[in-house]
Design a protein around this motif. Sequence first.
Motif, short mmCIF file in Angstrom:
data_model
loop_
_atom_site.label_atom_id
_atom_site.label_comp_id
_atom_site.label_asym_id
_atom_site.label_seq_id
_atom_site.Cartn_x
_atom_site.Cartn_y
_atom_site.Cartn_z
N CYS A 189 0.79 -1.37 -0.08
CA CYS A 189 0.00 -0.34 -0.07
C CYS A 189 1.29 1.38 -0.07
O CYS A 189 2.05 1.03 0.50
CB CYS A 189 -0.63 -0.16 1.13
SG CYS A 189 -1.89 1.15 1.80
N ASP A 190 0.41 2.78 -1.31
CA ASP A 190 0.74 3.03 -0.68
C ASP A 190 -0.03 4.29 0.47
O ASP A 190 -1.08 4.45 0.10
CB ASP A 190 1.66 3.61 -1.98
CG ASP A 190 2.69 3.77 -3.64
OD1 ASP A 190 3.42 2.73 -1.85
OD2 ASP A 190 2.55 3.32 -4.07
N PHE A 191 1.05 5.92 0.80
CA PHE A 191 0.15 6.41 2.01
C PHE A 191 0.58 8.03 1.50
O PHE A 191 1.85 7.56 1.42
CB PHE A 191 0.65 6.29 2.73
CG PHE A 191 0.45 4.99 4.09
CD1 PHE A 191 -1.53 4.06 3.98
CD2 PHE A 191 1.04 4.10 4.10
CE1 PHE A 191 -1.88 3.23 5.03
CE2 PHE A 191 0.53 2.47 4.04
CZ PHE A 191 -0.43 2.48 5.12
N HIS A 192 -0.25 8.33 0.45
CA HIS A 192 0.44 9.46 -0.38
C HIS A 192 -0.05 10.71 0.95
O HIS A 192 -1.14 11.03 1.37
CB HIS A 192 -1.06 10.28 -1.50
CG HIS A 192 -0.11 9.10 -2.32
ND1 HIS A 192 0.92 8.98 -3.71
CD2 HIS A 192 -0.21 7.86 -2.71
CE1 HIS A 192 1.08 7.92 -4.10
NE2 HIS A 192 -0.26 6.89 -4.15
N LEU A 193 1.26 11.01 0.92
CA LEU A 193 0.86 12.72 2.01
C LEU A 193 0.74 14.22 1.38
O LEU A 193 1.15 14.32 0.00
CB LEU A 193 1.61 12.63 2.69
CG LEU A 193 3.04 11.70 3.34
CD1 LEU A 193 3.57 11.57 4.73
CD2 LEU A 193 1.80 10.48 4.04
N ARG A 194 -0.22 14.70 1.59
CA ARG A 194 -0.45 16.34 1.22
C ARG A 194 0.59 17.33 2.13
O ARG A 194 0.59 17.31 3.17
CB ARG A 194 -1.68 16.49 1.80
CG ARG A 194 -2.98 15.62 0.84
CD ARG A 194 -4.27 15.94 1.07
NE ARG A 194 -5.27 15.20 0.68
CZ ARG A 194 -6.33 14.84 0.11
NH1 ARG A 194 -6.99 15.93 1.29
NH2 ARG A 194 -7.62 13.72 -0.58
#
Length: 227
Positions: A222-227
Amino acid sequence: MNLAEHYNQLYHNAAKLILAEEYALDLEIKNRQDNRFGLTLIIRPDQKIKAEIQAFLNELKKVESSQYYYPDSDIHITVLGIISCYEGFTLDQINVEDYITVINQSLTDLGKIKIEFRGVTASPSAIMIQGFLPDETLNNLRNTLRENFKNSDLKQSIDSRYSISAAHSTVMRFQEKLQNSKKLIEIMEEYRDYDFGKFDVEKLELVYNDWYQRETKTIDLCDFHLR
């Protein structure tokens, strides 16, 4: 932890051992039967920084061509080893979605993570790029993850080997007898404070990985995209 002091102590201790021919070889790298796997949350540096790292590794290869060098695909920073690599761990022993849920819960109100790669350090068996943190954002995330996983019923072995608080990246391991340890240290001295670059972390990756984070043995979960 004062990272500069930590890296300096590591480097000077390792340099003494390397020059005294008392370094350690990693005998498992070539072992095709190595079945140590784990579950890890990692960060990968950007391509510009990877290019700088490979330029440094190319200098090392000129004097130590038979050592184990990390390709771009395998270079990473460990955020947290959720399940430390051990013999016989397979994905069917866990429910990955449960881990993803805990990680997502831990990312609430997370600030921007910034990392600076500056200089090199070493252990008695490896060479690393030094990672520095301008604030406590990454370590705060690590502590939140620790708390949330320990309050869950999920299988985990966080901090079983050591409590991680640095941001280094291992890029070379000793797998053969060194041919010119003195020259190796000289090259490292030239790069002790080298600016490899800074980057803002855009995503975290949850991976099922072997001990060396080799792409050929890693499964991206899983990739957890950060804003």
